[in-house]
Write an enzyme that holds these catalytic residues in place. Structure first.
Site, PDB file in Angstrom:
ATOM      1  N   ARG A 165     -13.692  -8.489   2.406  1.00 64.81           N
ATOM      2  CA  ARG A 165     -12.285  -8.206   2.082  1.00 64.81           C
ATOM      3  C   ARG A 165     -11.448  -9.462   2.336  1.00 64.81           C
ATOM      4  O   ARG A 165     -10.557  -9.800   1.551  1.00 64.81           O
ATOM      5  CB  ARG A 165     -11.739  -7.043   2.926  1.00 64.81           C
ATOM      6  N   CYS A 214     -16.407   1.627   1.314  1.00 65.67           N
ATOM      7  CA  CYS A 214     -15.237   0.781   1.575  1.00 65.67           C
ATOM      8  C   CYS A 214     -14.732   0.903   3.007  1.00 65.67           C
ATOM      9  O   CYS A 214     -14.038   0.027   3.492  1.00 65.67           O
ATOM     10  CB  CYS A 214     -14.122   1.102   0.581  1.00 65.67           C
ATOM     11  N   ASP A 272     -17.455   7.240  -0.601  1.00 67.93           N
ATOM     12  CA  ASP A 272     -16.181   7.017   0.083  1.00 67.93           C
ATOM     13  C   ASP A 272     -15.838   8.320   0.790  1.00 67.93           C
ATOM     14  O   ASP A 272     -16.453   9.366   0.537  1.00 67.93           O
ATOM     15  CB  ASP A 272     -15.101   6.629  -0.952  1.00 67.93           C
ATOM     16  N   ARG A 327       0.877  -1.183   0.000  1.00 72.49           N
ATOM     17  CA  ARG A 327       0.000   0.000   0.000  1.00 72.49           C
ATOM     18  C   ARG A 327       0.906   1.222   0.000  1.00 72.49           C
ATOM     19  O   ARG A 327       1.742   1.389   0.878  1.00 72.49           O
ATOM     20  CB  ARG A 327      -0.902   0.015   1.228  1.00 72.49           C
ATOM     21  N   GLN A 348     -10.305  -3.824  -3.088  1.00 70.46           N
ATOM     22  CA  GLN A 348     -11.579  -3.395  -2.506  1.00 70.46           C
ATOM     23  C   GLN A 348     -12.745  -3.763  -3.411  1.00 70.46           C
ATOM     24  O   GLN A 348     -13.808  -4.205  -2.962  1.00 70.46           O
ATOM     25  CB  GLN A 348     -11.548  -1.869  -2.296  1.00 70.46           C
ATOM     26  N   HIS A 368      -7.655   0.984  -6.243  1.00 68.44           N
ATOM     27  CA  HIS A 368      -7.822   0.089  -5.081  1.00 68.44           C
ATOM     28  C   HIS A 368      -8.559  -1.172  -5.557  1.00 68.44           C
ATOM     29  O   HIS A 368      -9.704  -1.419  -5.157  1.00 68.44           O
ATOM     30  CB  HIS A 368      -8.608   0.824  -3.999  1.00 68.44           C
TER      31      HIS A 368
HETATM   32  N1   CP Z   1     -11.180  -0.175   2.813  1.00 69.72           N
HETATM   33  C1   CP Z   1      -9.882  -0.236   3.158  1.00 69.72           C
HETATM   34  O1   CP Z   1      -8.994  -0.414   2.315  1.00 69.72           O
HETATM   35  O2   CP Z   1      -9.658  -0.107   4.491  1.00 69.72           O
HETATM   36  P1   CP Z   1      -8.255   0.071   5.196  1.00 69.72           P
HETATM   37  O3   CP Z   1      -7.729   1.438   4.813  1.00 69.72           O
HETATM   38  O4   CP Z   1      -8.544  -0.028   6.668  1.00 69.72           O
HETATM   39  O5   CP Z   1      -7.316  -1.003   4.731  1.00 69.72           O
HETATM   40  N1  NVA Z   2     -10.126   6.724  -0.917  1.00 73.21           N
HETATM   41  C1  NVA Z   2      -9.691   6.248   0.361  1.00 73.21           C
HETATM   42  C2  NVA Z   2      -9.886   4.782   0.469  1.00 73.21           C
HETATM   43  C3  NVA Z   2      -9.536   4.202   1.802  1.00 73.21           C
HETATM   44  C4  NVA Z   2      -9.672   2.711   1.860  1.00 73.21           C
HETATM   45  C5  NVA Z   2      -8.237   6.620   0.575  1.00 73.21           C
HETATM   46  O1  NVA Z   2      -7.440   6.497  -0.372  1.00 73.21           O
HETATM   47  O2  NVA Z   2      -7.889   7.028   1.681  1.00 73.21           O
END
Ligand code: CP
Ligand code: NVA
Length: 305
Positions: free
Chosen positions: A289, A261, A222, A107, A137, A134
């Site tokens: 997930r 998400c 989101d 990530r 997700q 992502h």
């Molecule tokens: N939805 C999601 O990716 O959550 P986290 O940021 O907690 O991994």
């Molecule tokens: N759009 C959000 C998603 C988190 C899972 C971010 O990038 O923070």
């Protein structure tokens, strides 16, 4: 080598195989203790390394449990613990980790970093979220929609709020899995033309929330401020007309379902009444997930799809 940087890496057949596998495996171990390994232990002996340059609850814990349930183990590294954070190159990191582990999930911020990691790794690399996309997700989201009784082809989805990384992957999914997505985002926060093109003609961007939800089976939003973005009152103000409220849900199809998400900000992108209400699918979505990550891992190792 199968990397999973975007949904297109798996293609429609690969994603369909992931969804079928996730649904099957979830059913096969219903009620089991979470730490028990699946009966066939398909990734016994495999190690997944996870690197986090941004925070995570769901992605971290679901991947950790996913590899364990498949019979393998994990190593988790945060940004401050990796030499990557002190200037060691992505390419060197890819070479080193490939000598230790069987797959890498990362990530990070810049999508180019994930691409570079994949270019230099000799093991599968999985995108656990970048500023661009992502994909993991969205596999869980599609699984949740199917479990709720919908068929993907012909499904009508509405996206409200920020034109962000999750929307990019959802647009890509729409084109691949033949559902329609209408996004309502304020000026300055709309998805790019390239993102819309990912949907292969199945995405539209409109100017009002009401237009987006008309005829929608599923309403999605989101956070308005993604990780790594500055908190800006001007952005929050621009987003306010796109908040998902009970009134807005009433303009969608009767019984329309809600997805997010997570993490969520009640009172910003969605009211508590909607996200904690009877048509919200957030808990199965979050649980999925785990099941989706297992099928993504199995796809990366060529076991499905
Ligand atoms: N939805 C999601 O990716 O959550 P986290 O940021 O907690 O991994
Ligand atoms: N759009 C959000 C998603 C988190 C899972 C971010 O990038 O923070």
């Amino acid at each position: 080598m199968r990397h999973f940087l975007n949904l297109s890496d798996a293609g429609p057949d690969g994603v369909a195989a992931m969804l079928a596998d996730a649904l099957d495996r979830k059913a096969a171990r219903a009620g089991w203790p979470k730490g028990e390994v699946d009966a066939d232990a398909p990734l016994a002996g495999h190690v997944l390394a996870m690197g986090f340059e941004k925070t995570s609850t769901r992605t971290r814990d679901s991947f950790d449990m996913a590899i364990r349930q498949l019979g393998g183990t994990s190593i988790v590294m945060d940004a401050g613990q990796m030499q990557l954070g002190r200037g060691e190159t992505v390419a060197d990191t890819a070479h080193i980790l490939s000598g230790y582990v069987d797959a890498i999930m990362i990530r990070t911020d810049d999508h180019a970093k994930v691409e570079e990691l994949a270019a230099h790794a000799s093991v599968p690399v999985i995108n656990g979220l970048t500023d661009y996309s992502h994909p993991c997700q969205i596999v869980a989201d599609l699984q949740t929609v199917i479990e709720a009784g919908y068929a993907l082809p012909g499904l009508k989805m509405a996206w409200l709020g920020d034109g962000n990384n999750v929307l990019t992957s959802m647009m890509e999914a729409a084109g691949m899995m033949q559902f329609d997505i209408v996004a309502a985002c304020p000026q300055g926060f709309m998805p790019s033309d390239e993102d819309v093109a990912l949907a292969n003609g199945r995405a539209r961007v409109v100017g009002t929330a009401k237009e987006a939800v008309e005829g929608a089976d599923i309403v999605v939003t989101d956070t308005w401020i993604s990780m790594g973005q500055e908190h800006a009152d001007t952005k929050l103000a621009a987003m306010m007309p796109f908040q998902v409220t009970s009134e807005l849900m009433a303009d969608a199809k009767p019984g329309a379902k809600f997805l997010h998400c997570l993490p969520a900000h009640r009172g910003e992108e969605v009211t508590a009444e909607v996200i904690d209400g009877p048509n919200s699918l957030i808990w199965p979505e979050a649980e999925n997930r785990l099941h989706a990550q297992k099928s993504i891992l199995r796809w990366c190792f060529g076991q499905i799809g």
